[in-house]
Motif scaffolding. Structure first.
Motif, mmCIF file in Angstrom:
data_model
loop_
_atom_site.group_PDB
_atom_site.id
_atom_site.type_symbol
_atom_site.label_atom_id
_atom_site.label_comp_id
_atom_site.label_asym_id
_atom_site.label_seq_id
_atom_site.Cartn_x
_atom_site.Cartn_y
_atom_site.Cartn_z
ATOM 1 N N SER A 1 35.840 29.640 48.799
ATOM 2 C CA SER A 1 36.152 30.649 49.802
ATOM 3 C C SER A 1 37.580 31.143 49.644
ATOM 4 O O SER A 1 38.512 30.365 49.437
ATOM 5 N N GLY A 2 37.758 32.465 49.708
ATOM 6 C CA GLY A 2 39.081 33.064 49.598
ATOM 7 C C GLY A 2 39.515 33.377 48.180
ATOM 8 O O GLY A 2 40.583 33.958 47.975
ATOM 9 N N ALA A 3 38.705 32.993 47.185
ATOM 10 C CA ALA A 3 39.097 33.230 45.791
ATOM 11 C C ALA A 3 39.038 34.707 45.422
ATOM 12 O O ALA A 3 39.828 35.186 44.605
ATOM 13 N N LEU A 4 38.102 35.430 46.027
ATOM 14 C CA LEU A 4 37.958 36.858 45.744
ATOM 15 C C LEU A 4 38.830 37.679 46.689
ATOM 16 O O LEU A 4 39.011 37.319 47.857
ATOM 17 N N ASP A 5 39.364 38.770 46.200
ATOM 18 C CA ASP A 5 40.245 39.624 47.002
ATOM 19 C C ASP A 5 39.558 40.061 48.285
ATOM 20 O O ASP A 5 38.377 40.435 48.280
ATOM 21 N N GLY A 6 40.321 40.011 49.372
ATOM 22 C CA GLY A 6 39.806 40.446 50.660
ATOM 23 C C GLY A 6 38.765 39.523 51.255
ATOM 24 O O GLY A 6 38.078 39.893 52.202
ATOM 25 N N GLY A 7 38.632 38.318 50.693
ATOM 26 C CA GLY A 7 37.635 37.375 51.215
ATOM 27 C C GLY A 7 36.216 37.797 50.917
ATOM 28 O O GLY A 7 35.286 37.369 51.585
ATOM 29 N N SER A 8 36.042 38.645 49.909
ATOM 30 C CA SER A 8 34.701 39.124 49.552
ATOM 31 C C SER A 8 33.801 37.977 49.169
ATOM 32 O O SER A 8 34.228 36.945 48.672
ATOM 33 N N ALA A 9 32.486 38.165 49.394
ATOM 34 C CA ALA A 9 31.499 37.131 49.090
ATOM 35 C C ALA A 9 31.018 37.196 47.665
ATOM 36 O O ALA A 9 30.494 36.223 47.131
ATOM 37 N N ALA A 10 31.155 38.345 47.017
ATOM 38 C CA ALA A 10 30.613 38.507 45.679
ATOM 39 C C ALA A 10 31.357 39.582 44.901
ATOM 40 O O ALA A 10 31.925 40.518 45.495
ATOM 41 N N ALA A 11 31.361 39.438 43.603
ATOM 42 C CA ALA A 11 31.909 40.447 42.690
ATOM 43 C C ALA A 11 31.137 40.298 41.383
ATOM 44 O O ALA A 11 30.299 39.409 41.241
ATOM 45 N N ALA A 12 31.408 41.166 40.440
ATOM 46 C CA ALA A 12 30.629 41.104 39.187
ATOM 47 C C ALA A 12 31.394 41.702 38.029
ATOM 48 O O ALA A 12 32.154 42.661 38.190
ATOM 49 N N LEU A 13 31.192 41.104 36.870
ATOM 50 C CA LEU A 13 31.609 41.696 35.611
ATOM 51 C C LEU A 13 30.418 42.471 35.085
ATOM 52 O O LEU A 13 29.302 41.931 35.004
ATOM 53 N N LEU A 14 30.630 43.747 34.770
ATOM 54 C CA LEU A 14 29.518 44.639 34.456
ATOM 55 C C LEU A 14 29.272 44.775 32.951
ATOM 56 O O LEU A 14 30.196 44.690 32.145
ATOM 57 N N ARG A 15 28.006 44.991 32.621
ATOM 58 C CA ARG A 15 27.654 45.253 31.224
ATOM 59 C C ARG A 15 28.021 46.674 30.826
ATOM 60 O O ARG A 15 28.404 46.937 29.704
#
Length: 364
Positions: free
Chosen positions: A349-363
């Protein structure tokens, strides 16, 4: 341990699914007594969670205790239509012991172990011999091992003084170098086959350096040294194991940090940085690596679908795919990632900016 991606075909099967994650250690009297009644307890819990009689019987007939396995250890089980589909021992006690019944299986326990799992080679080199073991951090024993035996000419018997001394020393250096190159060639081959994320070099210092110098560029990029020789007389085997474990743990942690850095650097170009963007990218099968914080979406659900795009926030987003029902959001995202051949990295928790729940590296 099963990889998440190996379950892709399984995840296409409709539910209901029973997911069970329970501690099954038998190292103490208390844990042994607990596992003796675990089958009945899980069977009853499956029924209480809405599972069928056939699913409850399958749970009751399963051997739950991890007899002979050093604890703590847990068992992860998936049951469908009265059949045990997955039955895996996982290291450590479950953070959240669970018996759940739903439209899809919850792969989060597997993902948590895989997140810190590293497959690596442990190379213990001596002057003439070497042992190469293949390990996985989540496994209790080696996946495989091999011994290499090199030339021993002039390695220990070098005449003292005289004209021939320099000649013998030169030949000895060549033998050391040749033996190291042979070991490095085998390490290079194993790395090229794939799956290896780390090469740990240990053993006699001089022999280890000879191996390291002969590694390919790819293998050298994975190599880290442990400055100990576990084969030396009086070597502290426990400390050696701790040193290796520390290198493995550092590699696992670096993988998560690298993913976070790449997400931050690629926002707007090669990464999605928020919940809505990530969900949309998964629906479009554009995600190469899903970065997920399960703690940030506890209590949140998503609609899971029986065909592409696999997930939706409402029935309006089903676009012709059959809705299977509501499921825990983390489980739904993990399933969508596996079904679209994406990797998954879990972060706290808190690792992503803004406390976001998810992020992704895109193809793309």
């Amino acid at each position: 341990m099963l990889s998440l991606k190996s379950l892709a075909e399984t995840l296409r099967e409709p539910g209901p699914w029973c997911t069970v994650h329970a501690e099954v250690s038998t190292g103490t009297v208390a844990t042994h007594e607990a596992t003796e009644v675990l089958a009945n307890n899980v069977s009853r819990a499956v029924t209480e969670a809405g599972g069928s009689d056939a699913d409850a019987r399958a749970a009751e007939q399963l051997q739950w205790a991890a007899i002979g396995e050093p604890g703590p250890v847990s068992r992860f089980v998936l049951i469908r239509d009265g059949q045990v589909v997955v039955n895996e021992l996982l290291p450590g006690a479950p953070g959240r012991p669970a018996v759940e019944v739903g439209p899809i299986p919850d792969l989060l326990p597997l993902a948590e172990v895989q997140n810190t799992d590293v497959e690596y080679l442990l190379v213990q080199a001596e002057r003439a011999d070497a042992e190469i073991g293949r390990y996985r951090a989540s496994a209790r024993s080696a996946l495989g091992s091999e011994e290499l035996h090199g030339d021993t000419e002039n390695l220990t018997k070098v005449p003292l003084g005289g004209y021939s001394q320099g000649k013998y020393q030169h030949r000895t250096e060549e033998v050391w170098r040749r033996n190291g190159a042979d070991v490095a060639a085998e390490v290079n081959r194993l790395v090229e086959e794939g799956g290896v994320q780390l090469v740990v070099l240990a053993g006699d210092e001089r022999a280890r350096l000879m191996v390291q110098e002969a590694l390919s560029e790819r293998a050298a990029g994975l190599a880290q040294a442990v400055d100990m020789n576990s084969s030396a007389p009086g070597a502290d085997q426990e400390r050696f194991a701790e040193e290796v474990d520390a290198v493995v743990a550092e590699t696992a942690g670096r993988r998560a940090q690298d993913a976070l850095t790449r997400v931050a650097d690629g926002i707007g170009r090669s990464s999605a940085g928020g919940w809505a963007e990530t969900v949309n990218a998964l629906r479009e099968a554009r995600v190469g690596t899903l970065v997920l914080c399960p703690e940030a979406i506890e209590g949140k659900s998503l609609l899971v679908l029986g065909a592409e795009p696999w997930i939706a926030e409402s029935e309006d987003g089903a676009v012709g795919a059959p809705p299977l029902g509501e499921a825990d959001a983390a489980a739904a995202l993990l399933r969508a990632a596996v079904l679209t051949n994406a990797d998954t990295v879990l972060v706290p928790s808190g690792a992503l900016d803004g406390g976001s729940a998810a992020a992704a590296l895109l193809r793309w």
